[in-house]
Write a protein that holds these residues in place. Sequence first.
Motif, PDB file in Angstrom:
ATOM      1  N   LEU A  54      25.439  -2.121 -17.688  1.00  0.00           N
ATOM      2  CA  LEU A  54      23.985  -2.250 -17.716  1.00  0.00           C
ATOM      3  C   LEU A  54      23.574  -3.632 -17.235  1.00  0.00           C
ATOM      4  N   ALA A  55      22.368  -3.704 -16.676  1.00  0.00           N
ATOM      5  CA  ALA A  55      21.831  -4.990 -16.252  1.00  0.00           C
ATOM      6  C   ALA A  55      21.335  -5.777 -17.465  1.00  0.00           C
ATOM      7  N   GLY A  56      21.222  -7.087 -17.307  1.00  0.00           N
ATOM      8  CA  GLY A  56      20.704  -7.933 -18.377  1.00  0.00           C
ATOM      9  C   GLY A  56      21.449  -9.245 -18.472  1.00  0.00           C
ATOM     10  N   MET A  57      21.055 -10.049 -19.444  1.00  0.00           N
ATOM     11  CA  MET A  57      21.742 -11.305 -19.739  1.00  0.00           C
ATOM     12  C   MET A  57      22.916 -11.019 -20.672  1.00  0.00           C
ATOM     13  N   TYR A  58      24.077 -11.583 -20.347  1.00  0.00           N
ATOM     14  CA  TYR A  58      25.277 -11.395 -21.153  1.00  0.00           C
ATOM     15  C   TYR A  58      25.763 -12.739 -21.693  1.00  0.00           C
ATOM     16  N   TRP A  59      26.217 -12.706 -22.944  1.00  0.00           N
ATOM     17  CA  TRP A  59      26.811 -13.865 -23.610  1.00  0.00           C
ATOM     18  C   TRP A  59      28.318 -13.697 -23.539  1.00  0.00           C
ATOM     19  N   LEU A  60      29.012 -14.655 -22.914  1.00  0.00           N
ATOM     20  CA  LEU A  60      30.466 -14.606 -22.780  1.00  0.00           C
ATOM     21  C   LEU A  60      31.076 -15.653 -23.698  1.00  0.00           C
ATOM     22  N   ASP A  61      32.123 -15.263 -24.423  1.00  0.00           N
ATOM     23  CA  ASP A  61      32.758 -16.169 -25.379  1.00  0.00           C
ATOM     24  C   ASP A  61      34.269 -16.020 -25.321  1.00  0.00           C
ATOM     25  N   ALA A  62      34.983 -17.158 -25.343  1.00  0.00           N
ATOM     26  CA  ALA A  62      36.445 -17.157 -25.389  1.00  0.00           C
ATOM     27  C   ALA A  62      36.909 -18.393 -26.153  1.00  0.00           C
ATOM     28  N   ASP A  63      38.072 -18.273 -26.807  1.00  0.00           N
ATOM     29  CA  ASP A  63      38.594 -19.362 -27.624  1.00  0.00           C
ATOM     30  C   ASP A  63      40.109 -19.410 -27.514  1.00  0.00           C
ATOM     31  N   VAL A  64      40.633 -20.621 -27.557  1.00  0.00           N
ATOM     32  CA  VAL A  64      42.078 -20.839 -27.453  1.00  0.00           C
ATOM     33  C   VAL A  64      42.481 -21.929 -28.433  1.00  0.00           C
ATOM     34  N   GLN A  65      43.658 -21.779 -29.018  1.00  0.00           N
ATOM     35  CA  GLN A  65      44.249 -22.835 -29.839  1.00  0.00           C
ATOM     36  C   GLN A  65      45.601 -23.210 -29.250  1.00  0.00           C
ATOM     37  N   ASP A  66      45.894 -24.511 -29.213  1.00  0.00           N
ATOM     38  CA  ASP A  66      47.215 -24.962 -28.789  1.00  0.00           C
ATOM     39  C   ASP A  66      47.547 -26.267 -29.520  1.00  0.00           C
ATOM     40  N   ASP A  67      48.688 -26.849 -29.180  1.00  0.00           N
ATOM     41  CA  ASP A  67      49.120 -28.082 -29.845  1.00  0.00           C
ATOM     42  C   ASP A  67      49.109 -29.278 -28.894  1.00  0.00           C
ATOM     43  N   THR A 126      26.288 -18.059 -20.364  1.00  0.00           N
ATOM     44  CA  THR A 126      25.267 -17.035 -20.178  1.00  0.00           C
ATOM     45  C   THR A 126      25.333 -16.567 -18.735  1.00  0.00           C
ATOM     46  N   LEU A 127      25.486 -15.256 -18.550  1.00  0.00           N
ATOM     47  CA  LEU A 127      25.574 -14.665 -17.219  1.00  0.00           C
ATOM     48  C   LEU A 127      24.491 -13.590 -17.075  1.00  0.00           C
ATOM     49  N   GLU A 128      23.869 -13.545 -15.931  1.00  0.00           N
ATOM     50  CA  GLU A 128      22.881 -12.491 -15.671  1.00  0.00           C
ATOM     51  C   GLU A 128      23.489 -11.447 -14.737  1.00  0.00           C
ATOM     52  N   VAL A 129      23.376 -10.180 -15.142  1.00  0.00           N
ATOM     53  CA  VAL A 129      23.841  -9.055 -14.339  1.00  0.00           C
ATOM     54  C   VAL A 129      22.612  -8.310 -13.833  1.00  0.00           C
ATOM     55  N   LEU A 130      22.538  -8.136 -12.521  1.00  0.00           N
ATOM     56  CA  LEU A 130      21.383  -7.504 -11.903  1.00  0.00           C
ATOM     57  C   LEU A 130      21.665  -6.044 -11.567  1.00  0.00           C
ATOM     58  N   PRO A 131      20.619  -5.197 -11.519  1.00  0.00           N
ATOM     59  CA  PRO A 131      20.821  -3.795 -11.172  1.00  0.00           C
ATOM     60  C   PRO A 131      21.140  -3.633  -9.698  1.00  0.00           C
ATOM     61  N   GLN A 132      21.749  -2.518  -9.332  1.00  0.00           N
ATOM     62  CA  GLN A 132      22.072  -2.258  -7.925  1.00  0.00           C
ATOM     63  C   GLN A 132      20.804  -2.040  -7.116  1.00  0.00           C
TER      64      GLN A 132
END
Length: 266
Positions: free
Chosen positions: A230-243, A260-266
Motif C-alpha cells: 500500500l502507498a503511504g508513509m512507512y516507519w522503518l526500524d532496525a537494531d543491532v548489538q555487538d561488542d 521515514t520512507l514514503e511509498v507512492l502509488p503506481q
Amino acid sequence: MQRTIKLLALAAALATAGAAHAHSYWMVPSSTVLSAPQWITIDAAVSNDTFHFNHRPLAIEPVVIVAPDGSKVAPANVSKGELRSTFDVKLEQKGTYRLELVRAGIRASWKEGDKPKRWMGNAEAFAKEVPADAPELQVAETISRLETFVSVGAPAALKVSGKGLELQPITHPNDLITGEKASFQFLVDGKPAAGVEVTLVRGERRYRNAQDEIKVTTDQDGKFAVTFPLAGMYWLDADVQDDKVSVKAAKQRNLAYTATLEVLPQ
C-alpha cells in the motif's frame, strides 16, 4: 539543571531499541519528491502511534540537513510545541537531501548502597563522573540514527558515514512504488550486516485494527528486499548489538536505525 535536561533529551533519542518499545520517534516531511526547488515542512515527535503526535515533541537541535552537494542547510521557523516539533527547510539544489539526527553516548548503571544509580553522557564525562569501582557497574555504548530523505528533480546517490548502523539504498528511498520490489542494504561501521531484523510499519495505524508490520531479515550480504502493498508513509526500524566498544568498561554496543520512507502509488 540544563545538563539534566540535555541528558533526558539524549535518553529519549537513544531509548529506541527496536519496534517493540513503547514509543517510536520520527521525522515526517510534507513532501519527499519535488519537481522544482521549494520549501518543505518537517513534523518531528515521539509518539505511541506512528506519525501521530500524541506523546511529546522530538528534540531537534541536533538535526543535520545535508544538501546534495554535501553542504549543511540550516532549518528555518523552528518551533517546539507540547506534542511535536516543526521546522521548515528551503530546498534550493537539485538532488537528494538527507535529514539526520545521530546520537552517540554511554549508558551506565550501578548500585550506591541499596539505591540504583543511572547515568548517561559522552565518553569524556563518563571517565570523570562514573566510579570505575562502582558495585554492579554495567556500561553500554549506544549509537542511534534517525533519517528521512527528500529529492528535488532526479534522486541522487547517497553515501554512508561508516559509523554505526546505516541503511545503504539499492533502490533509492525516494523512488518507492507500490507493487514494485525495493532493495536495501544494512551496514555496521561500513561493512555488510547479516541477520539484522528489519520492521516496517505504515502510518495511520490508529485507523486500523492490525499493526500490519512487514518484517524481513538481512541476508549474508546485509541486503533485504520488500514489496510495499500500500502507498503511504512507512516507519522503518532496525537494531543491532555487538561488542565493538570504544570504552573499555563497556561490555556491549547498542546500534539503532530509524527512517521515514514514503511509498507512492503506481
